[in-house]
Design a protein around this motif. Structure first.
Motif, short mmCIF file in Angstrom:
data_model
loop_
_atom_site.label_atom_id
_atom_site.label_comp_id
_atom_site.label_asym_id
_atom_site.label_seq_id
_atom_site.Cartn_x
_atom_site.Cartn_y
_atom_site.Cartn_z
N UNK A 66 36.18 31.36 -15.92
CA UNK A 66 36.35 29.91 -15.83
C UNK A 66 36.87 29.52 -14.44
N UNK A 67 37.81 30.29 -13.91
CA UNK A 67 38.37 29.99 -12.59
C UNK A 67 37.33 30.15 -11.48
N UNK A 68 36.42 31.09 -11.63
CA UNK A 68 35.48 31.40 -10.56
C UNK A 68 34.09 30.80 -10.77
N UNK A 69 33.87 30.08 -11.84
CA UNK A 69 32.56 29.49 -12.10
C UNK A 69 32.19 28.48 -11.03
N UNK A 70 33.11 27.63 -10.63
CA UNK A 70 32.83 26.62 -9.62
C UNK A 70 32.52 27.27 -8.28
N UNK A 71 33.25 28.29 -7.92
CA UNK A 71 32.99 29.01 -6.67
C UNK A 71 31.59 29.64 -6.70
N UNK A 72 31.22 30.21 -7.83
CA UNK A 72 29.88 30.80 -7.95
C UNK A 72 28.81 29.73 -7.80
N UNK A 73 29.02 28.55 -8.39
CA UNK A 73 28.06 27.45 -8.25
C UNK A 73 27.92 27.03 -6.78
N UNK A 74 29.05 26.95 -6.08
CA UNK A 74 29.03 26.56 -4.67
C UNK A 74 28.26 27.59 -3.84
N UNK A 75 28.51 28.85 -4.10
CA UNK A 75 27.82 29.90 -3.34
C UNK A 75 26.33 29.92 -3.64
N UNK A 76 25.97 29.69 -4.90
CA UNK A 76 24.54 29.62 -5.24
C UNK A 76 23.87 28.43 -4.56
N UNK A 77 24.56 27.29 -4.49
CA UNK A 77 24.00 26.12 -3.80
C UNK A 77 23.82 26.42 -2.32
N UNK A 78 24.80 27.07 -1.70
CA UNK A 78 24.70 27.45 -0.29
C UNK A 78 23.52 28.40 -0.09
N UNK A 79 23.38 29.37 -0.97
CA UNK A 79 22.28 30.33 -0.87
C UNK A 79 20.93 29.63 -1.00
N UNK A 80 20.87 28.68 -1.90
CA UNK A 80 19.63 27.91 -2.09
C UNK A 80 19.27 27.16 -0.80
N UNK A 81 20.28 26.56 -0.17
CA UNK A 81 20.04 25.86 1.09
C UNK A 81 19.55 26.82 2.17
N UNK A 82 20.17 27.99 2.25
CA UNK A 82 19.77 28.98 3.25
C UNK A 82 18.34 29.44 3.03
N UNK A 83 18.00 29.68 1.78
CA UNK A 83 16.63 30.11 1.47
C UNK A 83 15.62 29.01 1.79
N UNK A 84 15.98 27.76 1.53
CA UNK A 84 15.08 26.65 1.83
C UNK A 84 14.85 26.55 3.33
N UNK A 85 15.92 26.73 4.12
CA UNK A 85 15.77 26.70 5.59
C UNK A 85 14.90 27.85 6.07
N UNK A 86 15.11 29.04 5.53
CA UNK A 86 14.29 30.19 5.92
C UNK A 86 12.82 29.96 5.54
N UNK A 87 12.61 29.37 4.39
CA UNK A 87 11.23 29.10 3.94
C UNK A 87 10.54 28.11 4.89
N UNK A 88 11.30 27.08 5.31
CA UNK A 88 10.76 26.10 6.25
C UNK A 88 10.40 26.76 7.58
N UNK A 89 11.30 27.63 8.07
CA UNK A 89 11.05 28.32 9.34
C UNK A 89 9.84 29.23 9.22
N UNK A 90 9.73 29.92 8.08
CA UNK A 90 8.59 30.84 7.87
C UNK A 90 7.30 30.04 7.76
N UNK A 91 7.34 28.90 7.16
CA UNK A 91 6.15 28.07 6.99
C UNK A 91 5.70 27.48 8.34
N UNK A 92 6.66 27.17 9.20
CA UNK A 92 6.36 26.57 10.51
C UNK A 92 5.71 27.57 11.44
N UNK A 93 5.92 28.82 11.27
CA UNK A 93 5.37 29.85 12.18
C UNK A 93 3.95 30.06 11.91
#
Length: 93
Positions: A66-93
């Protein structure tokens, strides 16, 4: 845990009374019967303590989750953003 100890003492007292009632006036048989019943009571108490300990461990695990659920959600959101940026960069090449 105090309740478990009280339960153990109460069971031991009841078992001693039962042993006395089941056994005629032979002291050796009475002692043996009380020892057997005390061993059974001890095993029951160990089992109860084990269940209490397991319950406490489960409660701590739930609290940790319960204490770490919010932190896990934040890290997953950050990871999702990073993957989206990488996907955009890969698509642009």
């Amino acid at each position: 845990m105090k309740a478990s100890l009280l339960l153990l003492f109460a069971c031991t007292a009841v078992l001693a009374v039962v042993a006395r009632a089941d056994t005629p006036e032979e002291p050796k048989a009475l002692v043996q019967k009380v020892q057997e019943l005390a061993q059974k009571a001890s095993a029951m108490a160990k089992d109860a303590f084990s269940r209490v300990h397991e319950s406490e461990a489960a409660q701590q695990a739930r609290q940790w989750l319960a204490d770490n659920a919010e932190l896990a959600k934040q890290r997953l959101a950050w990871l999702k953003e990073q993957l989206a940026e990488l996907w955009k960069k890969a698509s642009a090449m």
